[in-house]
Write a protein that holds these residues in place. Structure first.
Motif, PDB file in Angstrom:
ATOM      1  N   GLY A  50       9.812  51.700 -73.741  1.00 54.82           N
ATOM      2  CA  GLY A  50      11.075  51.391 -74.389  1.00 54.82           C
ATOM      3  C   GLY A  50      11.353  49.899 -74.433  1.00 54.82           C
ATOM      4  N   THR A  51      12.561  49.516 -74.039  1.00 54.60           N
ATOM      5  CA  THR A  51      12.941  48.099 -74.055  1.00 54.60           C
ATOM      6  C   THR A  51      12.617  47.398 -72.745  1.00 54.60           C
ATOM      7  N   GLY A  52      11.834  48.033 -71.884  1.00 55.71           N
ATOM      8  CA  GLY A  52      11.293  47.353 -70.709  1.00 55.71           C
ATOM      9  C   GLY A  52      12.231  47.218 -69.526  1.00 55.71           C
ATOM     10  N   VAL A  53      13.038  48.236 -69.278  1.00 57.98           N
ATOM     11  CA  VAL A  53      13.975  48.128 -68.157  1.00 57.98           C
ATOM     12  C   VAL A  53      13.279  48.235 -66.806  1.00 57.98           C
ATOM     13  N   ARG A  75       6.875  49.844 -81.964  1.00 60.40           N
ATOM     14  CA  ARG A  75       6.729  48.396 -81.937  1.00 60.40           C
ATOM     15  C   ARG A  75       8.081  47.677 -81.877  1.00 60.40           C
ATOM     16  N   PRO A  76       9.119  48.157 -82.603  1.00 60.34           N
ATOM     17  CA  PRO A  76      10.420  47.487 -82.479  1.00 60.34           C
ATOM     18  C   PRO A  76      10.966  47.486 -81.055  1.00 60.34           C
ATOM     19  N   MET A  77      10.761  48.578 -80.319  1.00 59.63           N
ATOM     20  CA  MET A  77      11.228  48.629 -78.931  1.00 59.63           C
ATOM     21  C   MET A  77      10.469  47.609 -78.086  1.00 59.63           C
ATOM     22  N   LEU A  78       9.153  47.526 -78.263  1.00 57.19           N
ATOM     23  CA  LEU A  78       8.349  46.579 -77.483  1.00 57.19           C
ATOM     24  C   LEU A  78       8.692  45.142 -77.834  1.00 57.19           C
ATOM     25  N   ASP A  79       8.904  44.875 -79.108  1.00 53.68           N
ATOM     26  CA  ASP A  79       9.260  43.509 -79.509  1.00 53.68           C
ATOM     27  C   ASP A  79      10.579  43.089 -78.873  1.00 53.68           C
ATOM     28  N   PHE A  80      11.525  44.002 -78.837  1.00 50.26           N
ATOM     29  CA  PHE A  80      12.790  43.682 -78.190  1.00 50.26           C
ATOM     30  C   PHE A  80      12.570  43.471 -76.698  1.00 50.26           C
ATOM     31  N   ALA A  81      11.759  44.333 -76.071  1.00 55.26           N
ATOM     32  CA  ALA A  81      11.484  44.200 -74.638  1.00 55.26           C
ATOM     33  C   ALA A  81      10.876  42.841 -74.318  1.00 55.26           C
ATOM     34  N   VAL A  90       3.303  40.543 -67.885  1.00 55.18           N
ATOM     35  CA  VAL A  90       3.433  41.763 -68.679  1.00 55.18           C
ATOM     36  C   VAL A  90       2.721  41.616 -70.016  1.00 55.18           C
ATOM     37  N   ARG A  91       1.926  42.604 -70.358  1.00 55.43           N
ATOM     38  CA  ARG A  91       1.355  42.698 -71.698  1.00 55.43           C
ATOM     39  C   ARG A  91       2.028  43.863 -72.403  1.00 55.43           C
ATOM     40  N   TRP A  92       2.714  43.568 -73.490  1.00 54.16           N
ATOM     41  CA  TRP A  92       3.398  44.591 -74.274  1.00 54.16           C
ATOM     42  C   TRP A  92       2.441  45.088 -75.343  1.00 54.16           C
ATOM     43  N   GLN A  93       2.127  46.369 -75.319  1.00 52.73           N
ATOM     44  CA  GLN A  93       1.069  46.885 -76.188  1.00 52.73           C
ATOM     45  C   GLN A  93       1.470  48.218 -76.805  1.00 52.73           C
ATOM     46  N   SER A  94       1.341  48.319 -78.113  1.00 52.22           N
ATOM     47  CA  SER A  94       1.556  49.598 -78.774  1.00 52.22           C
ATOM     48  C   SER A  94       0.441  50.561 -78.371  1.00 52.22           C
TER      49      SER A  94
END
Length: 269
Positions: A50-53, A75-81, A90-94
């Protein structure tokens, strides 16, 4: 076409993080982070992040050399996170939890906060989780208990049912609160290959500055918004205000507090 129950796009990521995260997710993110940090993991994977809480609470408790990969289908959730937590660890990855793009045995801990309810094939997702866990690794995840034990969600659902009696929006009952049977969860984990499974049912308080904030969280920060707009494209504000009035009638006009309840599951082999 994407499953409407899984669509978190447009303004939903921002509203989700602004309203839903403090309302219901932060208490359980802190709990999950405490459980995970006690395992002293060096390699952490989170699915349906999600948004990385969760990493907001967990990363301060982990060493600087920790590897943390946070994945989500959206992807929108990860971009916001990533915009909220620009931590180099942290690596944000779809990624799809049913088909993880990682090698076998690559992680000490896999986390999933309130994501399993969305998986179209949970046994497959759990098998993938087990595959990427190192020997002795632990899967920690949470799911909401039934709707009746989560008061604001129940109030919003009931009000929307009165507003749309011929076709009541049922997202909250169907998905977030639709996967709470402990026997079913244990059976699916065992079918996936997990052998050591523990459950804790944790009750907490959902706190909002006002009934309107609580109602906005559910009506505009989740796929409930799409359900409302499908029934009446101009009804979002009315629905939000009606839900707020219902919450106010039961919990007061100022700061409101309601019960939330979830299961925390620990699985390993």
């Amino acid at each position: 076409m994407p499953d409407p129950d899984n669509v978190f796009s447009g303004s939903i990521p921002e509203n989700y993080d602004r309203y839903m995260v403090p309302l219901i997710f932060e208490p359980y993110a802190a709990d999950l982070a405490h459980r995970a940090s006690a395992l002293s993991p060096k390699r952490v994977l989170e699915t349906a992040a999600g948004t990385g809480v969760v990493p907001r609470f967990l990363l301060p408790q982990l060493p600087a050399d920790t590897v943390y990969i946070a994945t989500d289908l959206s992807r929108p959730m990860l971009d916001f996170a990533a915009s909220v937590l620009p931590d180099p660890r942290v690596r944000w990855q779809s990624a799809d939890a049913l088909d993880l793009p990682f090698d076998d045995g690559g992680f000490d801990v896999v986390l999933c906060q309130f994501g399993a309810m969305f998986f179209p094939d949970r046994v497959r997702a759990y098998r993938e989780t087990l595959r990427v866990l190192a020997p002795g690794g632990v899967f920690l995840f949470s799911v909401w208990d039934d709707l009746d034990t989560n008061e604001f969600a129940a109030e919003v659902t009931d009000e929307l049912a009165e507003m749309f009696p011929d076709d009541p929006p049922r997202f909250m009952a169907r998905v977030p609160h639709g996967y709470h049977d402990i026997a079913q969860i244990e059976r699916e984990l065992r079918d996936a290959g997990f052998t050591r499974i523990g459950f804790d049912t944790v009750t907490a308080q959902s706190v909002a500055p006002s009934p309107l904030i609580a109602a906005t969280a559910y009506c505009q920060g989740t796929p409930v918004r799409a359900e409302i707009e499908e029934r009446d494209a101009g009804a979002l504000q009315e629905a939000t205000e009606r839900a707020a009035a219902r919450i106010a009638s039961r919990y007061g006009e100022g700061e409101v507090r309601g019960r939330i309840q979830a299961h925390i599951i620990t699985a390993s082999t």
